[in-house]
Design a protein around this motif. Structure first.
Motif, PDB file in Angstrom:
ATOM      1  N   ASN A 131       0.821  -1.221   0.000  1.00 32.15           N
ATOM      2  CA  ASN A 131       0.000   0.000   0.000  1.00 32.15           C
ATOM      3  C   ASN A 131       0.849   1.263   0.000  1.00 32.15           C
ATOM      4  O   ASN A 131       0.323   2.363   0.194  1.00 32.15           O
ATOM      5  N   GLY A 132       2.169   1.127  -0.158  1.00 31.04           N
ATOM      6  CA  GLY A 132       3.051   2.290  -0.219  1.00 31.04           C
ATOM      7  C   GLY A 132       3.593   2.727   1.114  1.00 31.04           C
ATOM      8  O   GLY A 132       4.410   3.653   1.183  1.00 31.04           O
ATOM      9  N   THR A 133       3.185   2.061   2.216  1.00 28.37           N
ATOM     10  CA  THR A 133       3.694   2.404   3.537  1.00 28.37           C
ATOM     11  C   THR A 133       4.694   1.348   3.978  1.00 28.37           C
ATOM     12  O   THR A 133       4.344   0.168   4.119  1.00 28.37           O
ATOM     13  N   ALA A 134       5.940   1.756   4.205  1.00 26.09           N
ATOM     14  CA  ALA A 134       6.999   0.789   4.482  1.00 26.09           C
ATOM     15  C   ALA A 134       6.761  -0.006   5.757  1.00 26.09           C
ATOM     16  O   ALA A 134       7.091  -1.186   5.845  1.00 26.09           O
ATOM     17  N   SER A 135       6.184   0.630   6.777  1.00 27.48           N
ATOM     18  CA  SER A 135       5.988  -0.044   8.063  1.00 27.48           C
ATOM     19  C   SER A 135       4.658  -0.787   8.147  1.00 27.48           C
ATOM     20  O   SER A 135       4.327  -1.342   9.195  1.00 27.48           O
ATOM     21  N   ALA A 136       3.891  -0.827   7.061  1.00 26.71           N
ATOM     22  CA  ALA A 136       2.586  -1.503   7.070  1.00 26.71           C
ATOM     23  C   ALA A 136       2.758  -2.974   7.459  1.00 26.71           C
ATOM     24  O   ALA A 136       3.695  -3.650   7.031  1.00 26.71           O
ATOM     25  N   THR A 137       1.836  -3.455   8.275  1.00 25.74           N
ATOM     26  CA  THR A 137       1.910  -4.836   8.755  1.00 25.74           C
ATOM     27  C   THR A 137       1.174  -5.776   7.810  1.00 25.74           C
ATOM     28  O   THR A 137       0.133  -5.450   7.256  1.00 25.74           O
ATOM     29  N   ILE A 138       1.747  -6.985   7.656  1.00 28.22           N
ATOM     30  CA  ILE A 138       1.186  -8.030   6.807  1.00 28.22           C
ATOM     31  C   ILE A 138       1.197  -9.325   7.607  1.00 28.22           C
ATOM     32  O   ILE A 138       2.246  -9.720   8.137  1.00 28.22           O
ATOM     33  N   PRO A 139       0.085 -10.020   7.748  1.00 26.00           N
ATOM     34  CA  PRO A 139       0.060 -11.258   8.540  1.00 26.00           C
ATOM     35  C   PRO A 139       0.878 -12.362   7.878  1.00 26.00           C
ATOM     36  O   PRO A 139       0.936 -12.462   6.652  1.00 26.00           O
ATOM     37  N   HIS A 140       1.540 -13.180   8.723  1.00 25.41           N
ATOM     38  CA  HIS A 140       2.329 -14.288   8.178  1.00 25.41           C
ATOM     39  C   HIS A 140       1.887 -15.661   8.662  1.00 25.41           C
ATOM     40  O   HIS A 140       2.263 -16.677   8.086  1.00 25.41           O
TER      41      HIS A 140
ATOM     42  N   GLY B 285      10.694   2.262   9.159  1.00 26.74           N
ATOM     43  CA  GLY B 285      10.762   3.065  10.377  1.00 26.74           C
ATOM     44  C   GLY B 285      11.465   2.384  11.530  1.00 26.74           C
ATOM     45  O   GLY B 285      11.190   2.679  12.689  1.00 26.74           O
ATOM     46  N   GLY B 286      12.389   1.458  11.224  1.00 24.29           N
ATOM     47  CA  GLY B 286      13.127   0.765  12.273  1.00 24.29           C
ATOM     48  C   GLY B 286      12.356  -0.367  12.917  1.00 24.29           C
ATOM     49  O   GLY B 286      12.859  -1.008  13.840  1.00 24.29           O
ATOM     50  N   THR B 287      11.124  -0.602  12.491  1.00 24.17           N
ATOM     51  CA  THR B 287      10.331  -1.685  13.072  1.00 24.17           C
ATOM     52  C   THR B 287      10.773  -3.024  12.501  1.00 24.17           C
ATOM     53  O   THR B 287      11.411  -3.099  11.455  1.00 24.17           O
ATOM     54  N   SER B 288      10.444  -4.091  13.166  1.00 22.77           N
ATOM     55  CA  SER B 288      10.872  -5.415  12.738  1.00 22.77           C
ATOM     56  C   SER B 288       9.684  -6.354  12.692  1.00 22.77           C
ATOM     57  O   SER B 288       8.530  -5.951  12.816  1.00 22.77           O
ATOM     58  N   PHE B 289       9.975  -7.638  12.520  1.00 27.81           N
ATOM     59  CA  PHE B 289       8.924  -8.655  12.501  1.00 27.81           C
ATOM     60  C   PHE B 289       8.364  -8.864  13.904  1.00 27.81           C
ATOM     61  O   PHE B 289       9.055  -8.662  14.905  1.00 27.81           O
ATOM     62  N   THR B 290       7.131  -9.313  13.960  1.00 26.69           N
ATOM     63  CA  THR B 290       6.528  -9.721  15.221  1.00 26.69           C
ATOM     64  C   THR B 290       6.005 -11.147  15.054  1.00 26.69           C
ATOM     65  O   THR B 290       6.111 -11.745  13.987  1.00 26.69           O
ATOM     66  N   SER B 291       5.401 -11.674  16.100  1.00 27.74           N
ATOM     67  CA  SER B 291       4.847 -13.023  16.036  1.00 27.74           C
ATOM     68  C   SER B 291       3.636 -13.103  15.120  1.00 27.74           C
ATOM     69  O   SER B 291       3.203 -14.204  14.767  1.00 27.74           O
ATOM     70  N   SER B 292       3.104 -11.949  14.704  1.00 28.38           N
ATOM     71  CA  SER B 292       1.924 -11.937  13.834  1.00 28.38           C
ATOM     72  C   SER B 292       2.183 -11.322  12.469  1.00 28.38           C
ATOM     73  O   SER B 292       1.531 -11.722  11.488  1.00 28.38           O
ATOM     74  N   PHE B 293       3.143 -10.371  12.391  1.00 24.09           N
ATOM     75  CA  PHE B 293       3.248  -9.581  11.167  1.00 24.09           C
ATOM     76  C   PHE B 293       4.695  -9.462  10.661  1.00 24.09           C
ATOM     77  O   PHE B 293       5.648  -9.413  11.441  1.00 24.09           O
ATOM     78  N   ILE B 294       4.825  -9.394   9.336  1.00 23.84           N
ATOM     79  CA  ILE B 294       6.031  -8.896   8.691  1.00 23.84           C
ATOM     80  C   ILE B 294       5.742  -7.464   8.230  1.00 23.84           C
ATOM     81  O   ILE B 294       4.612  -6.991   8.357  1.00 23.84           O
ATOM     82  N   ARG B 295       6.741  -6.784   7.694  1.00 23.89           N
ATOM     83  CA  ARG B 295       6.575  -5.407   7.253  1.00 23.89           C
ATOM     84  C   ARG B 295       6.639  -5.328   5.735  1.00 23.89           C
ATOM     85  O   ARG B 295       7.360  -6.088   5.082  1.00 23.89           O
ATOM     86  N   ALA B 296       5.909  -4.358   5.192  1.00 24.66           N
ATOM     87  CA  ALA B 296       5.864  -4.210   3.739  1.00 24.66           C
ATOM     88  C   ALA B 296       7.193  -3.710   3.193  1.00 24.66           C
ATOM     89  O   ALA B 296       7.605  -4.107   2.099  1.00 24.66           O
ATOM     90  N   THR B 297       7.905  -2.848   3.939  1.00 28.37           N
ATOM     91  CA  THR B 297       9.117  -2.143   3.492  1.00 28.37           C
ATOM     92  C   THR B 297       8.804  -1.312   2.246  1.00 28.37           C
ATOM     93  O   THR B 297       7.672  -1.285   1.750  1.00 28.37           O
ATOM     94  N   ASN B 298       9.814  -0.677   1.701  1.00 25.79           N
ATOM     95  CA  ASN B 298       9.642   0.070   0.457  1.00 25.79           C
ATOM     96  C   ASN B 298       9.771  -0.824  -0.765  1.00 25.79           C
ATOM     97  O   ASN B 298       9.692  -0.357  -1.903  1.00 25.79           O
ATOM     98  N   TYR B 299      10.040  -2.120  -0.515  1.00 28.99           N
ATOM     99  CA  TYR B 299      10.255  -3.045  -1.620  1.00 28.99           C
ATOM    100  C   TYR B 299       8.982  -3.164  -2.468  1.00 28.99           C
ATOM    101  O   TYR B 299       7.910  -3.496  -1.964  1.00 28.99           O
ATOM    102  N   GLY B 300       9.112  -2.914  -3.714  1.00 29.86           N
ATOM    103  CA  GLY B 300       7.979  -3.044  -4.626  1.00 29.86           C
ATOM    104  C   GLY B 300       6.860  -2.069  -4.328  1.00 29.86           C
ATOM    105  O   GLY B 300       5.693  -2.361  -4.563  1.00 29.86           O
ATOM    106  N   ALA B 301       7.200  -0.882  -3.808  1.00 30.31           N
ATOM    107  CA  ALA B 301       6.154   0.045  -3.377  1.00 30.31           C
ATOM    108  C   ALA B 301       5.543   0.848  -4.514  1.00 30.31           C
ATOM    109  O   ALA B 301       4.541   1.525  -4.326  1.00 30.31           O
ATOM    110  N   SER B 302       6.145   0.800  -5.698  1.00 32.82           N
ATOM    111  CA  SER B 302       5.606   1.575  -6.809  1.00 32.82           C
ATOM    112  C   SER B 302       5.271   0.671  -7.982  1.00 32.82           C
ATOM    113  O   SER B 302       5.752  -0.460  -8.082  1.00 32.82           O
ATOM    114  N   GLY B 303       4.454   1.170  -8.876  1.00 35.38           N
ATOM    115  CA  GLY B 303       4.139   0.427 -10.089  1.00 35.38           C
ATOM    116  C   GLY B 303       3.101  -0.662  -9.911  1.00 35.38           C
ATOM    117  O   GLY B 303       3.168  -1.688 -10.586  1.00 35.38           O
TER     118      GLY B 303
END
Length: 811
Positions: free
Chosen positions: A610-619, A668-686
């Protein structure tokens, strides 16, 4: 207790009553210990079977397991038997001037942490030469030999003969000693459950079987006859050489004592010190229970068994009141070339108790609270891994309790687990993990067992603390790793075919043509069959109707694409089980399709950023992953591999490249948790679409971590807590390829068959620069090379199990 539970606890096979071996006998090469028997009447010299279980102490040049020899003249002798020679197995029958047969394995045997089952079969009546001498290791016939001279049909060998020693003595049959070089080149290690069958050629199934629950090769009771010169040695205290076959072929012991009988057996494997993790000039002996080194050789050596949870107890006698003979520390620190733990700063990640009356700890001052102890005392340690305490005892009196967890001092928990240690500038000490209450004859055994009725300790262990042995190790969540990960080899047919034998329905299949420079092809159940991406490039997903066309209940189906199925070319497939096509999970900032196998620590996650690097994604794993492989698949983009396993911080690597690890500055310096990974800026455009493969280490099944190379052919030993099936490496502190080894392509040591992800899909290579040993409890680089063992370089690795250590045979 259920039948299955009994089978798995005892390491035994089918049936209501598990077969249990009660003891083994330690043979000491330096003491020239042996059992011998004068053969008074001839047996069958054409047909016989020898079976034994072996746990090696050392890697000496020559070790005779069973032999018969008759000296002819100075510098030469008749000889027949089975030996270890330069870590290989060497089978010979030499009769004066004629070599009747000679076989030497390509495979090396350098695993000291568990048990080998060896069956040696001779039947010279066979019509096919290669069937006249056979060797089986852990139930599997050995067929790869550097030297293979087979006997002529019906030739009579030296074994089972009554010929007279040409210097005047009678021929002697030996177990545990004797060789064609000298009688001092004897066995250095433990023997158990030893059978000789005179006149019959048998298979390993007469002595062992595969446990269907664990795939471990285990002993079973032999029920056949023995023949004239046959024997069965149980190695019972008070009757070391007594033949239990009923044939009366008893052996005479030399330089052996009842104190050499221990409860370390193939059905309950005990911890010892690990000769693969010793500093140079440190000597292990007495079944790796006695450690000796002179002043000026400071260092720290580690034991064989990993403690990830539970309460554990062991004892020591300080034969010389020096060093730190009673200690515990981080399982994957490079102990053997490190400072000893008596250092006030630096050193290893450990805590220990020394005879001088100090508690020594990494990064902190020595503590002078406890009493001194001498050569007549028993010192002991009680480690509570879950509670975070280490208790030290002298003669059953509690001297000091240490609570670990303070950063930089003593033991700093890091997820690797703990191992027993001995340390110091000089040291001579004998350990007892419960297998030898006499401390190799120094004390009189007191017969104290732990709460499970296991062990022979001088003092009773504190309540709840156990002997460190496989029967006491916790049952792993995954007893049969191939149900979750497996490597399967196949040969292309140029048409369509279904590949079976995976052991589960895979959800992620990684295929590589071993014979040609084709790309690594990856297909998963979330994106769907025929949709491929490549580990060796950043290319977008392609639809290939002739690639992987179906995930089957025990494998997968293929079309006729050249990179999957060229006629006569050889392929490898690495197969992981997730949870099918997955389901929609809306618990994070970004909705995702998640296919998760939490038990095995693996999930496939498909999402649109969604374009937000720190956005959480369930794993879906329930614990924080150690590594996530991100790949944008609807456009060209290199892999982004985020890991916390290198040094605990957030780093990323590139799977299709050679780049060094780089700190993750996104999210934003955040890391993985027991529920979520982070979106990062990877593949944030296009308008990207991303798949993420998430991995978390699971005890006894997988380990994701890092180690530091030592630039030596005697590389660091990495204790994974399991017998690896697959290991992938990447030099992290500078550029280097990702390399993959597995035991399907190269089942024995030394393993040098490597595939690379970042070389444009190069074909498989076997090269001495990539030598590695896969062992019952981890792996060990055997080369000084940038790919896996440059001095002071950091290496990231991922490893998956063939067997948890609790159920592992020696490799």
């Amino acid at each position: 207790m259920s039948t299955v539970a009994k089978k798995m606890m005892m390491g035994s096979g089918a049936g209501d009553s598990a077969y249990k071996i009660d003891q083994s006998l330690i043979f000491e090469q330096a003491s020239n210990s042996q059992l011998s028997r004068v053969v008074s009447s001839a047996g069958n010299r054409r047909t016989y079977t020898f079976s034994t279980w072996i746990k090696k102490t050392s890697q000496d040049d020559w070790q005779a397991v069973m032999s018969v020899d008759s000296h002819i003249a100075a510098g030469g002798n008749d000889n027949s038997g089975l030996h270890f020679y330069e870590d290989t197995i060497y089978i010979v029958d030499y009769d004066y001037s004629t070599t009747n047969w000679l076989l030497r394995t390509n495979r090396v045997f350098r695993d000291n942490s568990s048990w080998y089952h060896i069956v040696y079969v001779v039947d010279t009546t066979q019509g096919t030469a290669a069937n006249r001498v056979k060797l089986y290791i852990n139930g599997v016939q050995e067929t790869s030999f550097s030297t293979a001279t087979y006997p002529s049909q019906n030739v009579e060998g030296l074994w089972n003969s009554t010929i007279t020693d040409r210097l005047g003595g009678a021929l002697t049959t030996r177990v545990g000693n004797g060789s064609q070089i000298a009688t001092t080149n004897g066995m250095d290690g433990n023997l158990a459950e030893t059978h000789f069958i005179d006149g019959t050629a048998l298979t390993p199934s007469s002595f062992g079987e595969t446990n269907s629950d664990t795939n471990q090769w285990i002993p079973k009771e032999y029920s056949g006859s023995y023949g004239t010169n046959g024997f069965y040695l149980k190695f019972v205290s008070g009757a070391l050489g007594t033949d239990s076959s009923g044939e009366g072929n008893n052996f005479t012991s030399a330089n052996l004592a009842n104190s050499d009988v221990v409860t370390d057996t193939p059905t309950n494997n005990f911890c010892t010190m690990n000769p693969l993790a010793l500093k140079a000039n440190h000597v292990s002996s007495q079944g790796n229970l006695k450690m000796t080194w002179a002043d000026g050789n400071a260092g720290t050596d580690q034991g064989t068994m990993l403690m990830k949870s539970g309460k554990w107890y062991w004892e020591i006698v300080a034969n010389v009141a020096a060093g730190v003979p009673l200690a515990v520390g981080d399982a994957n620190f490079d102990f053997k070339d490190a400072e000893n733990i008596a250092a006030t700063t630096g050193g290893v990640n450990a805590i220990g108790y020394g005879p001088a009356g100090y508690i020594y700890q990494t990064g902190g001052s020595a503590i002078s609270d406890p009493a001194t102890f001498g050569t007549s005392d028993i010192a002991a340690i009680a480690v509570d891994v879950d509670g975070g305490t280490v208790k030290f005892y002298k003669n059953n009196s509690l001297e000091y309790t240490y609570t670990y967890g303070t950063s930089g001092v003593g033991i700093t928990p890091n997820g690797n687990g703990l191992v027993p240690l001995v340390s110091g500038s000089q040291l001579t000490t004998t350990l007892n993990f419960g297998q030898n209450g006499t401390f190799s004859g120094v004390k009189t055994a007191q017969g104290n067992a732990d709460g499970n009725g296991i062990g022979d300790f001088y003092y009773a262990p504190p309540s709840g603390y156990l002997a460190l042995c496989t029967s006491n190790l916790p049952a792993p969540a995954i007893s049969l790793p191939s149900a979750h990960f497996n490597t399967v080899l196949y040969t292309g047919n140029g048409s369509t075919q279904s590949i079976s034998g995976v052991g589960h329905q895979p959800d992620w299949v990684w295929i590589k043509n071993r014979s040609a420079a084709d790309d690594h092809k990856l297909t998963d159940a979330v994106r769907g069959v025929t949709n491929e991406i490549e580990a060796s490039s950043g290319d977008a997903e392609a639809t290939n109707a002739d690639g992987l066309t179906a995930f089957d209940s025990d494998g997968f189906s293929l079309g006729d694409d050249d990179e999957y199925n060229t006629n006569t070319e050889n392929y490898v497939s690495w197969n992981w089980k997730a949870n099918g096509a997955g389901s929609n999970d809306t618990s994070g900032d970004i909705d995702a399709t998640v296919s998760a196998n939490a038990t095995a620590g693996f999930s496939i996650v498909n999402y649109v950023p969604n374009g937000t690097a720190s956005a959480t994604i369930p794993h879906g794993l329930g614990v924080a992953p150690d590594m996530v492989f991100y790949k944008r698949y609807n456009g060209t983009s290199s892999w982004f591999c985020w890991t916390t396993a290198i040094d605990g911080s957030n780093d990323y690597l590139v799977l299709n490249g050679t780049d060094a690890a780089v700190a993750v500055s996104q999210a934003g310096g955040t890391s993985f948790t027991s529920s979520f990974i982070r979106a990062t800026n990877y593949g944030a455009s296009g308008s990207p679409e991303v798949v993420a493969y998430c991995f978390a280490s699971k005890e006894g099944f997988s380990k994701i971590g890092a180690y530091t190379g030592n630039g030596n052919a005697d590389g660091m030993f990495i204790n994974t807590g399991f017998r690896p099936a697959w290991v992938m490496f990447k030099r992290a502190n500078t550029t280097g390829y990702w390399g993959i080894h597995d035991v399907a392509r190269h089942p024995s040591n030394t393993n040098d068959a490597r595939l690379f992800t970042g070389e444009g899909g190069a074909a498989e290579t076997s090269h001495g620069n990539y030598n590695i040993d896969f062992l019952s409890n981890g792996f060990k680089p055997r080369v000084n090379h940038t790919g896996m063992n440059t001095d002071a370089s950091t290496y990231f690795y991922m490893a998956f199990a063939e067997s948890p250590f609790k159920y592992a045979n020696a490799r």
